[in-house]
Design an enzyme around this catalytic site. Structure first.
Site, PDB file in Angstrom:
ATOM      1  N   GLU A 200      54.171  60.059  58.409  1.00 53.05           N
ATOM      2  CA  GLU A 200      53.722  58.954  58.026  1.00 53.05           C
ATOM      3  C   GLU A 200      54.873  57.999  57.287  1.00 53.05           C
ATOM      4  O   GLU A 200      56.051  58.509  57.237  1.00 53.05           O
ATOM      5  CB  GLU A 200      53.032  59.255  56.634  1.00 53.05           C
ATOM      6  N   LYS A 237      55.176  65.512  39.208  1.00 53.69           N
ATOM      7  CA  LYS A 237      55.039  64.716  38.145  1.00 53.69           C
ATOM      8  C   LYS A 237      55.549  65.099  36.755  1.00 53.69           C
ATOM      9  O   LYS A 237      55.552  66.158  36.375  1.00 53.69           O
ATOM     10  CB  LYS A 237      53.670  64.521  37.995  1.00 53.69           C
ATOM     11  N   ARG A 292      40.172  69.656  42.271  1.00 53.47           N
ATOM     12  CA  ARG A 292      40.250  70.372  41.137  1.00 53.47           C
ATOM     13  C   ARG A 292      40.569  69.511  39.812  1.00 53.47           C
ATOM     14  O   ARG A 292      40.603  68.464  40.059  1.00 53.47           O
ATOM     15  CB  ARG A 292      41.465  71.332  41.164  1.00 53.47           C
TER      16      ARG A 292
END
Length: 495
Positions: A200, A237, A292
């Site tokens: 990508e 993160k 989830r």
């Protein structure tokens, strides 16, 4: 109706699920490894069962053993939390086969979401914008090179079976792509026993923005606003916030509609998260669906007023979502800091061991989801996340200053943490001005600035924190001067 839930997880997320189940009068079943026999989730659950050795493969990833406990304990539902078996469609299918309510999407939907190539094809069909790249799986490295030259470097090599930032390599030229292809293939095979790779376009100066979505078994679909997750390290993160500084009502509504279309495209039920990259020109590109509950769900709970675990349970029970999109309104601003057991000054090396004492922050607009308690242990066998510190404010500035105060009050004895880094980030003008991007740490030299802040004592410390954990000046000086090697056993000394 669900009466007893087994939580196939550990740590703070197990406690989070137990908390809501208790409020609803639902019995809970905890499972634990040798390492976790004295953990808080074991103490808080209605029942607890030992499932194996410390290594996840012999405990929290042991599907047959967990199924055995579910059946013997009479659990009629299972909540997978995040990580471990939460996105394992084989486990979801095993639960379905044994008539145990899996609190999440169907096994087929999860399988589709977990296959990045099939999921991307479904998104294209639903007119959801995706990142330019290979139209199908690349057969070999030569095809990958050809595609990269067509779309232009830099590119990302991504394992279809990757997740959580793993199985991804950046390549700036043919040489790096060939080397990365070998690495990503090896990582994928080591993780799941097979490899399938996409190429990508790498979008520079991007923001990572995700949308919470929910869809019930009656086809009702909503999004519950966005979360900005751009503060990252190696695709992991660190700090999340909502609302995003670059999302206004028009954008929120437009991308939210795309998110709902994405959920329908994969016949998704229950809660999930659609993740996007936002290019510097403002364009959004879909990257994946996390099937989830997300680590950062508490900030969405703060601004929406919803209990997302309760919503999961309601949907799993077959109930309709009790509100419409037009009923949802954002209220205030929320920030989450992931408190990790890592030594920022030793290249984020894991820091584990006993925690003799801990002080948990509290106060108006402060929430801390954690498994820590005085006398607990941070295990080397599991993820480094110890706590999720969350603050809310009527304004962004109120939320930010509350977070700084809470970080100052958070004392964890015995292990190194990511807290000092977060103080530097939240105090920076770039963060305050919303100049966020996935390369934030590198772009603004945050690690170097952290070192300077500590050396010059610019990071504020509350009286409680100073009394509890003053950083030894000689140690700090030696660390800054790089006199302490990565193999050293030095720790912050406590006065």
């Amino acid at each position: 109706m669900i009466e007893k839930v087994l939580i196939a997880n550990r740590g703070e997320i197990a406690l989070r699920v137990i908390r809501t189940c208790k409020a609803l009068g639902i019995k809970t079943v905890a499972v634990y490894s040798d390492e976790d026999y004295n953990s808080m989730h074991v103490k808080q659950a209605s029942e607890a069962y030992h499932i194996g050795e410390a290594a996840p493969a012999k405990s929290y990833l042991n599907q047959e053993k967990i199924l055995e406990v579910m059946l013997s304990a009479g659990a009629d539902a299972v909540h997978p939390g995040y990580g471990f078996l939460s996105e394992n469609d084989d486990f979801a299918r095993l639960c379905e086969k044994n008539k145990i309510n899996f609190i999440g999407p169907s096994a087929d939907s999860m399988n589709l979401c977990g296959d990045k190539m099939r999921c991307k094809a479904a998104m294209l069909k639903a007119k959801v914008p995706t990142v330019p790249g290979s139209p199908d799986l690349v057969k070999d490295v030569e095809e990958a090179v050809s595609i990269a030259n067509d779309i232009g470097y830099p590119v990302l090599l991504k394992s279809v079976y990757g997740g959580g930032g793993r199985g991804i390599r950046l390549a700036n030229n043919d040489k790096e792509l060939r080397e990365g292809f070998v690495s990503v293939t090896g990582e994928s095979i080591a993780a799941v026993g097979k490899s399938a790779i996409l190429v990508e376009k790498f979008l520079e100066k991007t923001r990572h923005i995700e949308y919470q979505m929910a869809r019930d078994k009656h086809g009702n679909t909503v999004h519950i606003f966005e979360r900005e997750c751009s503060i990252q390290r190696r695709n992991q993160k660190l700090i999340e916030q909502t609302p995003s500084p670059v999302v206004d009502e028009e954008i929120r509504e437009r991308i939210g509609e795309i998110v709902c279309n994405a959920a329908k495209a994969v016949d998704y039920t229950n809660l999930g998260t659609a993740e996007f990259l936002r290019a510097d020109n403002g364009d959004f590109y879909f990257i994946e669906i996390n099937a989830r509950l997300q680590v950062e769900h508490p900030i969405t709970e703060y601004v929406s007023g919803l209990d997302l675990v309760k919503l999961q349970l309601d949907i799993a029970n077959g109930e309709e979502i009790p509100f419409k999109q037009s009923d949802l309104k954002m209220n205030g601003y929320a920030i989450e800091c992931r408190i990790n057991a890592e030594d920022t000054f030793l290249d984020f090396a894991p820091s584990t061991g006993p925690v003799p004492n801990v002080t948990i922050p509290a106060g108006p607009g402060v929430r801390c989801d954690t498994y820590l308690y005085p006398g607990c242990t941070v295990s080397p066998f599991y993820d480094s996340l110890m706590a999720k510190l969350v603050t809310w404010g009527q304004t962004f500035e109120e939320s930010r200053t509350r977070m700084l105060a809470a970080l100052n009050d958070f004392y964890i004895q015995g292990v190194e943490t990511s807290i000092p880094l977060y103080k530097t980030i939240l105090s920076s003008e770039e963060y305050k001005n919303g100049q966020l991007s996935t390369d934030f740490l590198k772009r603004f030299d945050m690690i170097d600035r952290l070192t300077e802040d500590l050396k010059n004592e610019k990071i504020d410390k509350s009286e409680a924190a100073i009394a509890a954990a003053v950083i030894h000046s000689e140690y700090l000086k030696s660390r800054i001067q790089n006199d302490v090697s990565a193999s050293s056993n030095w720790k912050y000394k406590l006065d």
